[in-house]
Design a protein around this motif. Structure first.
Motif, short mmCIF file in Angstrom:
data_model
loop_
_atom_site.label_atom_id
_atom_site.label_comp_id
_atom_site.label_asym_id
_atom_site.label_seq_id
_atom_site.Cartn_x
_atom_site.Cartn_y
_atom_site.Cartn_z
N MET A 203 5.26 -8.49 6.01
CA MET A 203 6.20 -9.07 5.04
C MET A 203 5.49 -10.17 4.27
SD MET A 203 9.79 -11.09 5.68
CE MET A 203 10.83 -9.68 5.77
N ILE A 204 5.65 -10.19 2.94
CA ILE A 204 5.05 -11.20 2.09
C ILE A 204 6.17 -11.98 1.43
CG2 ILE A 204 3.51 -11.63 0.16
CD1 ILE A 204 2.31 -8.87 0.68
N ALA A 205 6.26 -13.25 1.73
CA ALA A 205 7.25 -14.09 1.07
C ALA A 205 6.81 -14.33 -0.36
CB ALA A 205 7.40 -15.42 1.81
N MET A 206 7.75 -14.32 -1.30
CA MET A 206 7.38 -14.46 -2.70
C MET A 206 8.41 -15.31 -3.43
SD MET A 206 7.01 -11.47 -5.56
CE MET A 206 7.01 -11.87 -7.31
N VAL A 207 7.94 -16.17 -4.31
CA VAL A 207 8.85 -16.88 -5.19
C VAL A 207 9.38 -15.85 -6.17
CG1 VAL A 207 9.08 -18.73 -6.85
CG2 VAL A 207 7.52 -19.00 -4.93
N SER A 208 10.68 -15.63 -6.19
CA SER A 208 11.24 -14.49 -6.91
C SER A 208 11.04 -14.61 -8.42
CB SER A 208 12.73 -14.37 -6.59
OG SER A 208 13.41 -15.52 -7.00
N GLU A 209 10.64 -13.50 -9.01
CA GLU A 209 10.56 -13.31 -10.45
C GLU A 209 9.86 -14.45 -11.16
OE1 GLU A 209 13.98 -11.80 -12.35
OE2 GLU A 209 14.50 -10.47 -10.75
N VAL A 210 8.62 -14.72 -10.73
CA VAL A 210 7.80 -15.69 -11.45
C VAL A 210 7.22 -14.98 -12.66
CG1 VAL A 210 5.79 -17.18 -11.32
CG2 VAL A 210 7.27 -16.92 -9.33
N ALA A 211 7.55 -15.44 -13.85
CA ALA A 211 7.18 -14.74 -15.08
C ALA A 211 5.67 -14.78 -15.31
CB ALA A 211 7.91 -15.36 -16.26
N THR B 65 -2.02 -11.34 -1.20
CA THR B 65 -2.59 -11.70 0.10
C THR B 65 -3.75 -10.79 0.44
OG1 THR B 65 -1.05 -10.25 1.28
CG2 THR B 65 -0.38 -12.53 0.99
N ASP B 66 -4.55 -11.25 1.37
CA ASP B 66 -5.63 -10.44 1.94
C ASP B 66 -5.67 -10.74 3.44
OD1 ASP B 66 -6.69 -12.97 1.95
OD2 ASP B 66 -8.44 -12.50 0.71
N ASN B 67 -6.84 -10.71 4.05
CA ASN B 67 -6.95 -10.97 5.49
C ASN B 67 -7.20 -12.45 5.77
OD1 ASN B 67 -7.08 -10.37 8.23
ND2 ASN B 67 -9.22 -9.75 8.17
N SER B 68 -6.77 -13.31 4.86
CA SER B 68 -6.95 -14.75 5.03
C SER B 68 -5.60 -15.42 5.25
CB SER B 68 -7.62 -15.34 3.78
OG SER B 68 -6.71 -15.38 2.69
N ILE B 69 -5.62 -16.73 5.36
CA ILE B 69 -4.39 -17.49 5.55
C ILE B 69 -3.73 -17.82 4.22
CG2 ILE B 69 -5.17 -18.52 7.72
CD1 ILE B 69 -5.93 -21.04 6.18
N TYR B 70 -4.31 -17.36 3.10
CA TYR B 70 -3.87 -17.80 1.78
C TYR B 70 -2.98 -16.77 1.08
CZ TYR B 70 -7.39 -21.31 2.66
OH TYR B 70 -8.10 -22.32 3.23
N GLY C 70 -11.41 -3.57 -0.97
CA GLY C 70 -10.49 -3.23 0.09
C GLY C 70 -9.53 -4.33 0.46
N GLY C 71 -9.77 -5.55 -0.02
CA GLY C 71 -8.88 -6.67 0.30
C GLY C 71 -8.94 -7.10 1.75
N THR C 72 -10.13 -6.96 2.38
CA THR C 72 -10.27 -7.31 3.80
C THR C 72 -10.88 -8.70 3.99
OG1 THR C 72 -12.44 -6.24 3.94
CG2 THR C 72 -10.52 -4.89 4.45
N GLY C 73 -11.13 -9.44 2.92
CA GLY C 73 -11.77 -10.74 3.03
C GLY C 73 -10.95 -11.74 3.82
N THR C 74 -11.63 -12.57 4.59
CA THR C 74 -10.94 -13.56 5.43
C THR C 74 -10.90 -14.94 4.78
OG1 THR C 74 -12.99 -14.06 6.61
CG2 THR C 74 -11.56 -12.38 7.56
N VAL D 279 6.71 -9.24 9.71
CA VAL D 279 6.34 -10.64 9.50
C VAL D 279 4.94 -10.93 10.03
CG1 VAL D 279 6.82 -12.99 10.29
CG2 VAL D 279 8.65 -11.59 9.35
N TYR D 280 4.57 -10.26 11.14
CA TYR D 280 3.31 -10.58 11.78
C TYR D 280 2.14 -9.77 11.23
CZ TYR D 280 6.16 -13.25 14.99
OH TYR D 280 7.03 -14.17 15.52
N CYS D 281 2.33 -9.08 10.13
CA CYS D 281 1.19 -8.44 9.45
C CYS D 281 0.15 -9.50 9.14
CB CYS D 281 1.65 -7.78 8.16
SG CYS D 281 0.31 -7.19 7.10
N ASN D 282 -1.08 -9.29 9.60
CA ASN D 282 -2.11 -10.31 9.35
C ASN D 282 -2.89 -10.07 8.08
OD1 ASN D 282 -3.88 -8.24 9.99
ND2 ASN D 282 -4.41 -9.04 12.00
N GLY D 283 -2.55 -9.00 7.34
CA GLY D 283 -3.16 -8.77 6.03
C GLY D 283 -4.52 -8.14 6.07
N ASN D 284 -4.97 -7.60 7.22
CA ASN D 284 -6.35 -7.10 7.29
C ASN D 284 -6.52 -5.72 6.67
OD1 ASN D 284 -5.56 -5.16 9.15
ND2 ASN D 284 -6.56 -6.13 10.90
#
Length: 614
Positions: free
Chosen positions: A1-9, A42-47, A85-89, A578-583
């Motif tokens: 799950m990715i939380a997102m600020v809704s409808e950011v233009a 998101t990717d496999n990082s905390i960001y 691949g979006g696997t960067g940490t 929620v616990y998807c780590n993005g890897n």
């Protein structure tokens, strides 16, 4: 799950740029919709950084259109960041500009030259995809990654990736022969080792001339400073590798491009060397009563004349997770239980085309261990042949994955997890590293590559808690200083990304040379800005401690900050998501893996498990 600020233009300047991109004939998809923006945040990082849009080029001509348009005066505030691949940490491919995703269309293996052991591939080819095509010819692409079933060749080159076996096979750059990179303005840079005549011809005018002149001046004028600054490690520095700009006297800009994290241009194609697959293999599985014994054994393991291909280690935390999982049944015979619990293991691999030579090397190695009493060992077993070895490695890979699925809100996080120090200092370094984490009462798991002095350490934090989030800065600063103390690097394997802020302090008076490189390729700081270096044409070498234009480890939005905004009822209802780590495991290439069929059918990230229920 990715939380997102809704409808950011999407910002107006980006809307105009995307309209102009359509008008100039861009043939790939242009996606400013919320779904694509969210899944690429998101990717496999905390960001987590919300991009303005994503574009999916169909071919090199699309990259040319993109690069030419961005260089024009009305669009010089447009930011572009390549993504594989979006696997960067470390947030390498995260941006608040436009994501340029080459993995959807530019994923063709163009040529396999079996006799010359060379391949030509597009940047979006996945490593396992390439090795599947090479296997019938008895060849493989060497750098071994745990994310090999979704990591793209372009991403591997962009981070100069390496992993298991790097002491024998080297890093990605050791296997790069030629690169085709599209620079801002739309010109192609065909990089390879140049003769003196070729170098002179290319150093005449325009952007191609400037990048060659800049690189040549740096290596020819600052060689002594470079040699004094760059540590002599197996995992030598990633990101504008000045130390290898001349290869036997020949200028080679691949040294800059490998590890540049998309900050210098758009990689289109690569010519790579490939190697014969070893015919016979044996894995020696050594057991220890403590993890520190396993680390202290590095010297004895590496000084053996048998020359192992790789030495992998697993700590007691990761090992316990494996023992509690069904995977342990498949490998228990290799790790027999005794009166003393196993608290650490080392996995030492040997390969040879001659089975008798292999047996002799393994025998010499085990005899060497029996005669060495520097640490306590509980014994060893042999896994012989690739099928048995793959069982052990599958256990290791799965147990590392289990580390990210521990119970509770605290999760082991990869933000200081690819430090590299000389292997002979690894045990002392880790002793201090562990003391820093123990002092904060943090749990953690450790695994890695003993032979390269690289250990992956993942402290467990609940990033929804602001007090624990603040530890990112504390721990990062302390570990960065610790690596310098032991003659190592904070970023030994997985690139710099957001952690680029530590670059100026490490490089000191050599840092302006990195800025000159950036300025030659990207004078207006449009390509993945904030990573590795900011552009400056100053030739004055003055020691720097910081660069205000670089991103900082606590200055980029973190997933935990946005996770706090999710309603607790939704959190509980979708706890598995929620616990998807993005890897990016759901983006894997493996046709036999059931995850994720919708992604495999469409190559659209919105149709992956990672995107649901975003």
């Amino acid at each position: 799950m990715i939380a997102m600020v809704s409808e950011v233009a999407v910002r107006s300047g980006y809307v105009a740029f995307l309209d102009a991109l359509r008008a100039c004939g861009f043939e790939g998809e242009i996606a400013p919709d919320d779904a694509n923006r969210t899944v690429l945040a998101t990717d496999n990082s905390i960001y987590q950084r919300l991009p303005q849009a994503a574009v999916f080029p169909k071919h090199a001509e699309d990259l040319e259109r993109l690069a030419k348009l961005a260089s024009e005066l009305p669009h010089r505030d447009i930011v572009l960041t390549p993504r594989g691949g979006g696997t960067g940490t470390n947030g390498q491919s995260l941006t608040d500009g436009i994501v340029v995703d080459v993995s959807r269309h530019m994923n063709q293996i163009i040529e396999i030259d079996v006799e010359a052991r060379r391949v030509r591939v597009q940047a979006g080819v996945v490593k396992d995809q390439l090795n599947a095509a090479l296997k019938p010819h008895g060849l493989f692409f060497a750098p071994e990654l745990s994310t090999s079933n979704r990591a793209t060749i372009g991403g591997m080159i962009s981070t100069d990736a390496s992993g298991q076996g790097s002491c024998q096979y080297g890093k990605t750059r050791h296997h790069v022969l030629e690169l085709d990179t599209i620079l801002l303005g739309g010109q192609h840079l065909h990089s390879r080792p140049l003769s003196a005549e070729e170098e002179q011809a290319l150093a005449q005018a325009g952007v191609l001339g400037k990048v060659h002149q800049t690189a040549a001046a740096i290596i020819d004028q600052q060689r002594e400073l470079i040699e004094a600054t760059f540590p002599p490690l197996n995992r030598c520095l990633t990101g504008y590798d000045l130390a290898h700009l001349r290869d036997e006297g020949q200028l080679n800009l691949n040294s800059l491009l490998c590890g540049s994290e998309g900050s210098l241009g758009f990689l289109s194609e690569a010519v790579l060397n490939v190697l014969p697959i070893p015919k016979h293999s044996t894995l020696v599985n050594v057991r220890y009563p403590s993890f520190m014994d396993a680390l202290r054994d590095a010297k004895a393991l590496m000084t053996a004349s048998a020359s192992p291909t790789s030495i992998e280690t697993i700590d007691d935390t990761v090992l316990q997770l494996a023992m509690e999982d069904f995977v342990w049944d498949s490998v228990a015979e290799f790790f027999p239980a005794g009166s003393t619990p196993i608290q650490g293991i080392n996995l030492i691999e040997f390969n040879d085309d001659d089975p008798e030579q292999l047996a002799g090397r393994v025998k010499a190695f085990t005899q060497h261990l029996s005669q060495d009493a520097t640490v306590e060992r509980l014994g060893y077993t042999l896994a012989e042949g690739r099928p048995q070895i793959q069982k052990v490695y599958a256990m290791r890979k799965r147990s590392v994955g289990l580390l990210g699925n521990v119970q509770g809100e605290k999760r082991p996080l990869p933000f200081v997890e690819d430090t590299a120090v000389p292997p002979e200092h690894l045990a002392d370094f880790i002793t201090e590293f562990r003391a820093a984490l123990d002092a904060r009462k943090l749990s953690y798991g450790m695994f890695g590559h003993v032979d390269a002095g690289v250990l992956h350490v993942r402290p467990a934090l609940d990033m929804k808690d602001p007090a624990q989030e603040a530890l990112i800065r504390e721990i990062s600063d302390e570990v960065a200083a610790l690596t310098q103390k032991y003659g190592g690097l904070l970023w030994g394997e997985h690139g710099k990304g957001v952690r680029s802020e530590y670059g100026p302090k490490f490089f000191g008076e050599l840092y302006p040379c990195l800025q000159q490189v950036k300025a030659a390729f990207d004078p207006h700081n449009q390509l993945n800005p904030g990573k590795i270096a900011s552009p400056s044409e100053s030739t004055t070498l003055i020691a720097k401690e910081s660069d205000p234009e670089l991103l900082t480890v606590d200055g980029v939005p973190m997933r935990g900050q946005l996770d706090r905004t999710i309603d607790e009822r939704a959190w509980q209802a979708y706890d598995a998501a929620v616990y998807c780590n993005g890897n990016g495991a759901c983006y894997n290439y493996d046709v036999d893996d059931p995850m994720c069929p919708s992604w495999k059918a469409t190559r659209d990230r919105r149709h992956s498990l990672k995107a649901a229920p975003a």
